[in-house]
Design a protein around this motif. Structure first.
Motif, PDB file in Angstrom:
ATOM      1  N   ARG A  15     -10.642  -1.140  -7.385  1.00 49.25           N
ATOM      2  CA  ARG A  15     -11.192  -0.828  -6.081  1.00 49.25           C
ATOM      3  C   ARG A  15     -10.166  -1.004  -4.974  1.00 49.25           C
ATOM      4  O   ARG A  15     -10.267  -0.393  -3.922  1.00 49.25           O
ATOM      5  N   LEU A  16      -9.198  -1.884  -5.181  1.00 47.68           N
ATOM      6  CA  LEU A  16      -8.132  -2.096  -4.208  1.00 47.68           C
ATOM      7  C   LEU A  16      -6.826  -1.524  -4.739  1.00 47.68           C
ATOM      8  O   LEU A  16      -6.599  -1.462  -5.945  1.00 47.68           O
ATOM      9  N   VAL A  17      -5.962  -1.115  -3.812  1.00 47.62           N
ATOM     10  CA  VAL A  17      -4.639  -0.584  -4.143  1.00 47.62           C
ATOM     11  C   VAL A  17      -3.602  -1.424  -3.397  1.00 47.62           C
ATOM     12  O   VAL A  17      -3.823  -1.807  -2.250  1.00 47.62           O
ATOM     13  N   LEU A  18      -2.479  -1.711  -4.037  1.00 48.40           N
ATOM     14  CA  LEU A  18      -1.387  -2.376  -3.319  1.00 48.40           C
ATOM     15  C   LEU A  18      -0.433  -1.306  -2.802  1.00 48.40           C
ATOM     16  O   LEU A  18       0.150  -0.547  -3.571  1.00 48.40           O
ATOM     17  N   GLY A  19      -0.301  -1.245  -1.483  1.00 48.01           N
ATOM     18  CA  GLY A  19       0.658  -0.340  -0.872  1.00 48.01           C
ATOM     19  C   GLY A  19       2.035  -0.974  -0.857  1.00 48.01           C
ATOM     20  O   GLY A  19       2.205  -2.109  -0.402  1.00 48.01           O
ATOM     21  N   CYS A  20       3.027  -0.257  -1.342  1.00 47.77           N
ATOM     22  CA  CYS A  20       4.362  -0.829  -1.546  1.00 47.77           C
ATOM     23  C   CYS A  20       5.352  -0.462  -0.446  1.00 47.77           C
ATOM     24  O   CYS A  20       6.569  -0.575  -0.642  1.00 47.77           O
ATOM     25  N   MET A  21       4.868  -0.034   0.704  1.00 49.10           N
ATOM     26  CA  MET A  21       5.762   0.363   1.787  1.00 49.10           C
ATOM     27  C   MET A  21       6.736  -0.738   2.209  1.00 49.10           C
ATOM     28  O   MET A  21       7.879  -0.448   2.555  1.00 49.10           O
ATOM     29  N   PRO A  22       6.354  -2.043   2.189  1.00 49.83           N
ATOM     30  CA  PRO A  22       7.302  -3.074   2.631  1.00 49.83           C
ATOM     31  C   PRO A  22       8.367  -3.442   1.596  1.00 49.83           C
ATOM     32  O   PRO A  22       9.272  -4.224   1.913  1.00 49.83           O
ATOM     33  N   PHE A  23       8.264  -2.928   0.382  1.00 47.59           N
ATOM     34  CA  PHE A  23       9.207  -3.327  -0.667  1.00 47.59           C
ATOM     35  C   PHE A  23      10.629  -2.843  -0.335  1.00 47.59           C
ATOM     36  O   PHE A  23      10.804  -1.773   0.250  1.00 47.59           O
ATOM     37  N   GLY A  24      11.618  -3.634  -0.720  1.00 48.95           N
ATOM     38  CA  GLY A  24      13.007  -3.184  -0.652  1.00 48.95           C
ATOM     39  C   GLY A  24      13.744  -3.518   0.621  1.00 48.95           C
ATOM     40  O   GLY A  24      14.881  -3.080   0.805  1.00 48.95           O
ATOM     41  N   GLY A  25      13.120  -4.275   1.532  1.00 51.91           N
ATOM     42  CA  GLY A  25      13.820  -4.636   2.771  1.00 51.91           C
ATOM     43  C   GLY A  25      13.526  -3.685   3.907  1.00 51.91           C
ATOM     44  O   GLY A  25      12.443  -3.104   3.987  1.00 51.91           O
ATOM     45  N   MET A  54      -3.579  -0.456  -9.297  1.00 51.35           N
ATOM     46  CA  MET A  54      -3.050   0.772  -8.701  1.00 51.35           C
ATOM     47  C   MET A  54      -2.038   0.430  -7.617  1.00 51.35           C
ATOM     48  O   MET A  54      -2.273  -0.460  -6.783  1.00 51.35           O
ATOM     49  N   PHE A  55      -0.916   1.152  -7.606  1.00 51.71           N
ATOM     50  CA  PHE A  55       0.187   0.871  -6.691  1.00 51.71           C
ATOM     51  C   PHE A  55       0.598   2.160  -5.995  1.00 51.71           C
ATOM     52  O   PHE A  55       0.823   3.182  -6.635  1.00 51.71           O
ATOM     53  N   ASP A  56       0.686   2.081  -4.680  1.00 58.00           N
ATOM     54  CA  ASP A  56       0.904   3.257  -3.841  1.00 58.00           C
ATOM     55  C   ASP A  56       2.309   3.257  -3.254  1.00 58.00           C
ATOM     56  O   ASP A  56       2.737   2.265  -2.641  1.00 58.00           O
ATOM     57  N   HIS A  57       3.016   4.375  -3.411  1.00 55.33           N
ATOM     58  CA  HIS A  57       4.379   4.536  -2.905  1.00 55.33           C
ATOM     59  C   HIS A  57       4.490   5.813  -2.077  1.00 55.33           C
ATOM     60  O   HIS A  57       3.564   6.603  -1.998  1.00 55.33           O
ATOM     61  N   ALA A  58       5.657   6.021  -1.493  1.00 58.44           N
ATOM     62  CA  ALA A  58       6.071   7.306  -0.920  1.00 58.44           C
ATOM     63  C   ALA A  58       7.586   7.345  -1.017  1.00 58.44           C
ATOM     64  O   ALA A  58       8.258   6.311  -0.925  1.00 58.44           O
ATOM     65  N   ASN A  59       8.117   8.542  -1.194  1.00 56.10           N
ATOM     66  CA  ASN A  59       9.569   8.642  -1.384  1.00 56.10           C
ATOM     67  C   ASN A  59      10.367   8.168  -0.178  1.00 56.10           C
ATOM     68  O   ASN A  59      11.530   7.811  -0.297  1.00 56.10           O
ATOM     69  N   GLN A  87       1.025   5.866  -7.890  1.00 56.84           N
ATOM     70  CA  GLN A  87       0.850   7.004  -6.985  1.00 56.84           C
ATOM     71  C   GLN A  87       2.014   7.029  -5.996  1.00 56.84           C
ATOM     72  O   GLN A  87       2.443   5.986  -5.506  1.00 56.84           O
ATOM     73  N   SER A  88       2.523   8.222  -5.717  1.00 56.47           N
ATOM     74  CA  SER A  88       3.541   8.335  -4.681  1.00 56.47           C
ATOM     75  C   SER A  88       3.290   9.600  -3.864  1.00 56.47           C
ATOM     76  O   SER A  88       2.390  10.382  -4.173  1.00 56.47           O
TER      77      SER A  88
END
Length: 325
Positions: A15-25, A54-59, A87-88
């Motif tokens: 039901r929840l997704v972790l958004g990974c936008m802050p990853f990588g500095g 579920m893990f959410d990314h963007a290029n 997901q990306s």
């Protein structure tokens, strides 16, 4: 019984997704540090510990470093891949020298983007690819060619969009045989147009609402999973100082704290539970790398089930700062 659209499509997700936008500095060209890697790994472990799969990314997130950092975790722990839905997104080009940031749904850019995403993540396929923001120069037939090629090659299993209206989705969908699985939109106690649009029909104040008419209903009828980005409203209702915020924000933050104390839970669980109670089965994308804050979201689904209609409306009306019309 309510059925989650993604689950009904055969995608086993949370039901929840972790958004990974802050990853990588930072959003710069600085190298990824060991601290960046450790913080990301702690965030992933925290998410997995509370049932997030579920893990959410963007290029574009941290200029590709977010996916690269996540890929490092998968390379060190390859067994995690089969436990995850990944997901990306693509379609945004960041500013480059004299070329401003812009959107690009060309076939070439979509195909190149996915190859880059898979390379940085170190995986063979994406579960879901989202088209990130509407491109005014889009050619639906060209997008269809790109998505068809990605599907037939096994590089992407499902497709969706982000930040799109009903008309934009239909315009693309007429050329794309696979129905979109997701639409990701900003929605939270601090961003209420997704609700205001429906209650302000035939109301003068509705002229100032910026949300696609019928979008919530369209996604529900077409079995499209609505995801929420920014669901915690940058912490305004769950611990961040609101001293300089408008009165309605201050009062709502206090109400959230009160409800959390009375129910023996966290403010984050109340804020997310409120969003998740909506019949559209909204799937919040939590955009934080803070492991403690991720764990604080654990009780959200239970709180959504426990929350009464009256409690839901108390939060909504408080956040609106106005009574119902």
């Amino acid at each position: 019984m309510k059925v989650m659209p993604l689950t009904s499509r055969g995608i086993s997700t949370s039901r929840l997704v972790l958004g990974c936008m802050p990853f990588g500095g930072g959003w710069n060209n600085d190298p990824i540090t060991e601290t960046d890697r450790l913080s990301a790994e702690k965030a992933v472990d925290a998410a997995l510990s509370i049932g997030i799969s579920m893990f959410d990314h963007a290029n574009i997130y941290t200029r590709g470093k977010a996916e690269e950092t996540f890929g490092g975790i998968l390379r060190n722990r390859p067994q995690l891949r089969e436990q995850m839905v990944i997901q990306s997104k693509c379609g945004i080009r960041l500013a480059d020298g004299s070329v401003p940031g812009h959107f690009d749904f060309s076939k070439e850019h979509i195909l190149e983007s996915v190859d880059g995403i898979l390379g940085r993540l170190g995986i063979e396929y994406l579960d879901i690819l989202l088209l990130h923001r509407p491109d005014p120069l889009v050619e639906p037939e060209e997008v269809a060619e790109a998505l068809g090629q990605l599907k037939s090659s096994g590089k992407v299993r499902y497709f969706g969009v982000s930040n799109m209206s009903v008309a934009q989705m239909r315009f693309l969908q007429r050329s794309i045989p696979d129905q979109f699985a997701v639409n990701q939109l900003e929605m939270s106690l601090g961003h209420l147009d997704f609700l205001n649009q429906s209650i302000l029909v035939n109301q003068e104040s509705g002229a100032n609402v910026n949300f696609s008419e019928g979008l919530m209903e369209h996604c529900q009828m077409e079995n499209i999973q609505i995801q929420s980005w920014g669901p915690l409203a940058q912490g305004r209702f769950s611990g961040r100082s609101v001293e300089d915020e408008p009165e309605n924000v201050q009062k709502t933050a206090a109400l959230v704290q009160q409800m959390a104390q009375e129910k023996g839970t966290t403010p984050e669980a109340i804020v997310l539970g409120w969003l998740m109670k909506h019949p559209a089965m909204i799937q919040p994308v939590i955009g934080t790398i803070n492991a403690e804050r991720i764990i604080a979201c654990k009780d959200a689904e239970r709180q959504s089930q426990l929350m009464t209609r009256e409690e839901w409306y108390c939060l909504y009306i408080s956040a609106r700062g106005q009574a119902m019309p």
